[in-house]
Enzyme design. Structure first.
Site, short mmCIF file in Angstrom:
data_model
loop_
_atom_site.label_atom_id
_atom_site.label_comp_id
_atom_site.label_asym_id
_atom_site.label_seq_id
_atom_site.Cartn_x
_atom_site.Cartn_y
_atom_site.Cartn_z
N SER A 148 0.86 -1.20 0.19
CA SER A 148 0.02 0.03 0.02
C SER A 148 0.95 1.24 0.10
CB SER A 148 -0.72 -0.01 1.13
OG SER A 148 -1.76 1.32 1.45
N TYR A 161 -2.68 -1.61 10.35
CA TYR A 161 -2.40 -1.72 8.78
C TYR A 161 -1.07 -1.04 8.53
CZ TYR A 161 -4.04 -1.30 4.15
OH TYR A 161 -4.28 -1.66 2.81
#
Ligand code: NAD
Length: 266
Positions: A148, A161
Site C-alpha cells: 500500500s 495496517y
C-alpha cells in the site's frame, strides 16, 4: 479500462490470495486471460465464488477455489500446501488478501491488531515459505505482495495496517535477496485509493459519521486531495501485477511500486 498488455503465462499456476473480491479478483481475471491457471482464494458467498470460477474456466484455464481463513494461523499455513496438492505447484504467488481496522491508538483492541497482522503480514510469510522449495527447484518464481502507499507513509488511526504494510515491504526486500540467484523475484505493489469493498466500507463509515452522502464523502474526503482527482482502478493494479509476472521483469526485484497517481509525492 481494459488491460491491453499481454504476457504469455500458459502452463503457469497462480495463487492469488484475496481474489474473491476487489483488485485480487481483477488480477485473477487478467492472469487467466493470459493463460495462467488460477488458485482463487478468499472468503465470500459460495454462489458468487461459483460464478467467478465459471467465468475463469470459460477462458480455458483451470480454476479452483480455496477458502482458508488467513486470520487463523494453521489455515494460513495450510493454504499453499493444499494448493500444491490440488493443482501441482505454485509458480506465481500473489499475497493480496488484506483487511483494515480504524481506531485511535488508545482504543485499538488487541484482537484486531493480531487479526490484521495475521491476514496482512503473517499469511504472506507462511505462503512464501511453503511455495519456496518448488520455485527454488524449478529456478523460477514470481512473488508479488500487495502492500500500500501506507507501506511508505502513515495515516492516523491505522496503527495495525500501517505496521503490517511496512512489514510487507521489509519482507519483500528480504525475499528478493534470498531469491536473487534462484530466478525468483519478489516485489510489492503499493496501491493508492481503489474503490473496492475494503474502501467502500471506509467511505460508508465516514459518510455516516459526517452525515454526508456516499458521493459527497468520496468527493470531499477521498479524491479531492489526490493529484489525479480519481480513484485508481482495479485494472491498473492488475496490469502492474501482470507485468511483474513477465520474463521482461526478471531483473525487477525488491521493488516497491506505487500505483497511486502520485499521491505520495505531494
Ligand atoms: P477487498 O475487500 O475487495 O478484498 C479483500 C480480499 O481479502 C477478499 O477476497 C477477502 O475475502 C480476502 N480476505 C479478507 N479477510 C480474509 C481472511 N481472514 N482470510 C482469507 N481471506 C480474507 O479489498 P481490496 O481493496 O481489493 O484489497 C486487496 C489488497 O489491497 C489488500 O491487501 C489491501 O490492504 C490492499 N490495498 C487496498 C487499497 C484500496 O484502496 N482498496 C489500497 C492499498 C492497498
Amino acid at each position: 479500462m481494459a488491460v491491453d498488455i499481454s504476457v504469455p503465462l500458459q502452463g503457469k499456476i497462480a495463487l492469488i490470495t484475496g481474489s474473491t473480491s476487489g483488485m485480487g479478483l481483477e488480477t485473477a481475471r487478467v492472469l487467466a486471460r493470459n493463460g495462467a491457471s488460477i488458485a482463487l482464494h478468499g472468503l465470500g458467498d459460495p454462489a458468487d465464488i461459483a460464478t467467478i470460477l465459471d467465468e475463469i474456466g470459460d477462458l480455458g484455464v483451470a480454476a479452483r477455489h480455496f477458502g482458508h481463513d488467513l486470520s487463523a494461523h494453521e489455515q494460513g499455513a495450510n493454504l499453499v500446501p493444499e494448493v500444491i496438492a490440488a493443482m501441482g505447484r505454485v509458480d506465481i504467488l500473489i499475497n493480496n488478501a488484506g483487511i483494515q481496522y480504524v481506531a485511535d491508538i488508545q482504543d485499538f483492541p488487541d484482537a484486531e491488531w493480531h487479526r490484521l497482522i495475521a491476514v496482512n503480514l503473517t499469511a504472506a510469510f507462511t505462503a512464501i515459505r511453503a511455495a519456496w522449495p518448488g520455485m527454488r527447484d524449478r529456478r523460477w518464481g514470481r512473488i508479488i505482495n500487495t502492500a500500500s502507499t501506507l507501506a511508505m507513509i502513515a495515516e492516523p488511526r491505522k496503527a495495525a495496517y500501517v505496521s503490517a504494510k511496512h512489514g510487507v515491504l521489509g519482507l519483500t526486500r528480504e525475499i528478493a535477496l534470498e531469491g536473487a540467484e534462484l530466478g525468483i523475484t519478489c516485489n510489492a505493489i503499493c496501491p493508492g485509493w481503489v474503490l473496492t469493498p475494503l474502501v467502500r466500507r471506509q467511505v460508508e463509515a465516514k459518510a455516516a459519521a459526517l452525515g454526508l452522502s456516499f458521493d459527497d464523502t468520496v468527493r470531499e474526503h477521498f479524491v479531492r486531495d489526490l493529484p489525479t482527482k480519481r480513484f485508481v482502478e482495479t485494472e491498473e493494479i492488475a496490469a502492474a501485477m501482470l507485468f511483474l509476472c513477465s520474463e521482461a521483469a526478471r531483473s525487477i526485484t525488491g521493488v516497491a511500486l506505487p500505483v497511486d497517481g502520485a499521491s505520495i509525492v505531494v
